[in-house]
Design a protein around this motif. Sequence first.
Motif, PDB file in Angstrom:
ATOM      1  N   SER A  69      51.519  24.538  61.041  1.00 20.70           N
ATOM      2  CA  SER A  69      52.190  25.329  60.011  1.00 20.70           C
ATOM      3  C   SER A  69      53.457  24.612  59.565  1.00 20.70           C
ATOM      4  N   PHE A  70      53.910  24.973  58.371  1.00 21.74           N
ATOM      5  CA  PHE A  70      55.089  24.321  57.799  1.00 21.74           C
ATOM      6  C   PHE A  70      56.329  25.210  57.887  1.00 21.74           C
ATOM      7  N   ASN A  71      56.200  26.288  58.617  1.00 25.93           N
ATOM      8  CA  ASN A  71      57.346  27.163  58.874  1.00 25.93           C
ATOM      9  C   ASN A  71      57.378  27.519  60.340  1.00 25.93           C
ATOM     10  N   GLY A  72      58.591  27.474  60.908  1.00 19.56           N
ATOM     11  CA  GLY A  72      58.736  27.823  62.312  1.00 19.56           C
ATOM     12  C   GLY A  72      58.786  29.326  62.516  1.00 19.56           C
ATOM     13  N   PRO A  73      58.886  29.742  63.771  1.00 18.24           N
ATOM     14  CA  PRO A  73      58.907  31.166  64.091  1.00 18.24           C
ATOM     15  C   PRO A  73      60.040  31.909  63.377  1.00 18.24           C
ATOM     16  N   ASP A  74      61.177  31.196  63.109  1.00 16.37           N
ATOM     17  CA  ASP A  74      62.283  31.856  62.416  1.00 16.37           C
ATOM     18  C   ASP A  74      62.332  31.484  60.936  1.00 16.37           C
ATOM     19  N   GLY A  75      61.206  31.002  60.434  1.00 12.77           N
ATOM     20  CA  GLY A  75      61.111  30.673  59.008  1.00 12.77           C
ATOM     21  C   GLY A  75      61.686  29.307  58.661  1.00 12.77           C
ATOM     22  N   GLN A  76      62.131  28.518  59.663  1.00 19.18           N
ATOM     23  CA  GLN A  76      62.735  27.218  59.351  1.00 19.18           C
ATOM     24  C   GLN A  76      61.652  26.223  58.910  1.00 19.18           C
ATOM     25  N   ALA A  77      62.045  25.284  57.997  1.00 17.49           N
ATOM     26  CA  ALA A  77      61.084  24.306  57.483  1.00 17.49           C
ATOM     27  C   ALA A  77      60.861  23.184  58.482  1.00 17.49           C
ATOM     28  N   GLY A  78      59.682  22.596  58.461  1.00 12.93           N
ATOM     29  CA  GLY A  78      59.334  21.503  59.366  1.00 12.93           C
ATOM     30  C   GLY A  78      57.839  21.518  59.536  1.00 12.93           C
ATOM     31  N   ILE A  79      57.345  20.754  60.495  1.00 16.65           N
ATOM     32  CA  ILE A  79      55.916  20.884  60.804  1.00 16.65           C
ATOM     33  C   ILE A  79      55.783  21.308  62.260  1.00 16.65           C
ATOM     34  N   PHE A  80      54.953  22.302  62.463  1.00 13.83           N
ATOM     35  CA  PHE A  80      54.839  22.933  63.778  1.00 13.83           C
ATOM     36  C   PHE A  80      53.397  22.856  64.265  1.00 13.83           C
ATOM     37  N   LEU A  81      53.267  22.392  65.501  1.00 18.81           N
ATOM     38  CA  LEU A  81      51.943  22.281  66.122  1.00 18.81           C
ATOM     39  C   LEU A  81      51.871  23.341  67.211  1.00 18.81           C
ATOM     40  N   ASP A  82      50.987  24.287  67.015  1.00 21.53           N
ATOM     41  CA  ASP A  82      50.891  25.417  67.939  1.00 21.53           C
ATOM     42  C   ASP A  82      52.275  25.990  68.249  1.00 21.53           C
ATOM     43  N   GLY A  83      53.090  26.142  67.208  1.00 26.36           N
ATOM     44  CA  GLY A  83      54.410  26.768  67.351  1.00 26.36           C
ATOM     45  C   GLY A  83      55.534  25.828  67.724  1.00 26.36           C
ATOM     46  N   GLU A  84      55.216  24.579  68.116  1.00 29.07           N
ATOM     47  CA  GLU A  84      56.271  23.629  68.520  1.00 29.07           C
ATOM     48  C   GLU A  84      56.693  22.750  67.336  1.00 29.07           C
ATOM     49  N   ASP A  85      57.991  22.581  67.153  1.00 27.87           N
ATOM     50  CA  ASP A  85      58.497  21.737  66.073  1.00 27.87           C
ATOM     51  C   ASP A  85      58.263  20.258  66.406  1.00 27.87           C
ATOM     52  N   ILE A  86      57.362  19.626  65.653  1.00 22.40           N
ATOM     53  CA  ILE A  86      57.045  18.212  65.922  1.00 22.40           C
ATOM     54  C   ILE A  86      57.507  17.313  64.765  1.00 22.40           C
ATOM     55  N   SER A  87      58.404  17.844  63.930  1.00 26.13           N
ATOM     56  CA  SER A  87      58.853  17.104  62.739  1.00 26.13           C
ATOM     57  C   SER A  87      59.420  15.720  63.087  1.00 26.13           C
ATOM     58  N   GLY A  88      60.134  15.619  64.202  1.00 26.56           N
ATOM     59  CA  GLY A  88      60.712  14.333  64.598  1.00 26.56           C
ATOM     60  C   GLY A  88      59.668  13.454  65.279  1.00 26.56           C
ATOM     61  N   ALA A  89      58.902  14.038  66.177  1.00 29.08           N
ATOM     62  CA  ALA A  89      57.931  13.271  66.984  1.00 29.08           C
ATOM     63  C   ALA A  89      56.890  12.546  66.123  1.00 29.08           C
ATOM     64  N   ILE A  90      56.483  13.163  65.009  1.00 28.53           N
ATOM     65  CA  ILE A  90      55.432  12.523  64.194  1.00 28.53           C
ATOM     66  C   ILE A  90      55.935  11.341  63.371  1.00 28.53           C
ATOM     67  N   ARG A  91      57.253  11.129  63.333  1.00 32.25           N
ATOM     68  CA  ARG A  91      57.807  10.019  62.542  1.00 32.25           C
ATOM     69  C   ARG A  91      57.905   8.722  63.334  1.00 32.25           C
ATOM     70  N   ALA A  92      57.563   8.756  64.618  1.00 28.61           N
ATOM     71  CA  ALA A  92      57.612   7.530  65.420  1.00 28.61           C
ATOM     72  C   ALA A  92      56.640   6.509  64.816  1.00 28.61           C
ATOM     73  N   PRO A  93      57.023   5.208  64.805  1.00 22.80           N
ATOM     74  CA  PRO A  93      56.140   4.186  64.224  1.00 22.80           C
ATOM     75  C   PRO A  93      54.720   4.237  64.790  1.00 22.80           C
ATOM     76  N   GLU A  94      54.617   4.583  66.063  1.00 25.31           N
ATOM     77  CA  GLU A  94      53.293   4.655  66.691  1.00 25.31           C
ATOM     78  C   GLU A  94      52.428   5.730  66.021  1.00 25.31           C
ATOM     79  N   MET A  95      53.053   6.824  65.609  1.00 21.92           N
ATOM     80  CA  MET A  95      52.294   7.906  64.965  1.00 21.92           C
ATOM     81  C   MET A  95      51.925   7.562  63.513  1.00 21.92           C
ATOM     82  N   SER A  96      52.696   6.643  62.899  1.00 21.71           N
ATOM     83  CA  SER A  96      52.306   6.168  61.565  1.00 21.71           C
ATOM     84  C   SER A  96      50.962   5.457  61.687  1.00 21.71           C
TER      85      SER A  96
END
Length: 223
Positions: A69-96
């Motif tokens: 989802s693109f909204n967190g539990p409190d409505g904050q923007a980001g990308i969430f995987l099963d409720g966890e904010d992974i917005s930073g983790a997916i930007r690692a070069p390895e994930m590219s």
Amino acid sequence: MRTRPVVTIDGPSGAGKSVVSKRLAELAGMVRLDTGAMYRACALAARRAGVPWSDAVRLGELAKVIRLSFNGPDGQAGIFLDGEDISGAIRAPEMSMGASEVSVHLPVREAMVSKQRELGRDGGVVLEGRDTGTVVFPDAEVKFFLDAAAAVRALRRYREINSIYSQPYEQVLKEVLCRDVRDSTRKHSPLKMASGARYIDSTTMTVDEVVETMMKELPGGGR
Ligand code: DC
């Protein structure tokens, strides 16, 4: 029937899709959908579940069950995987690289495309990615193909990631070129310009110039 337009922006890594789609969506009062973030989330979920990025069948199953989802539990923007904010983790070069690898598999693409169509169904959305105008919404009202010279795209990427991941420019350029080849030569939904898309070369353009050019193409000038 959609009452608001669907806008698609496709193009290679570092062409400026991210920043441009954010600004365009803000100015036009639309929602932005970063489809690349969804493939990155798949790569991350697979890594955590111990599923190899080459295993099309298991990746397809995983892609169907993960909750993105693109909204967190409190409505904050980001990308969430099963409720966890992974917005930073997916930007690692390895994930590219991981996103580019998992996205070659048809079962992964089918699962992601179906989520993307659902999210953009009512229009009023700017989608950015590699196949948003060719496959996800071939009937989009406005389509763009955003491009730039490879050396400039790599430099933008280098500046973007270097405050967090120290990678030499040569390495960033090598990875950008590798992704270009894989993303545009794969069998399913390769990166190519959609029919009816407007081509924009951002090599020597500022973000504002690109956004201004795009706004003019939107129904009613986007405002
Ligand atoms: O835009 P990005 O760098 O976040 O995309 C990461 C990878 O995801 C890209 O190398 C290919 C894949 N991708 C795709 O196959 N289709 C899309 N619509 C978006 C991204």
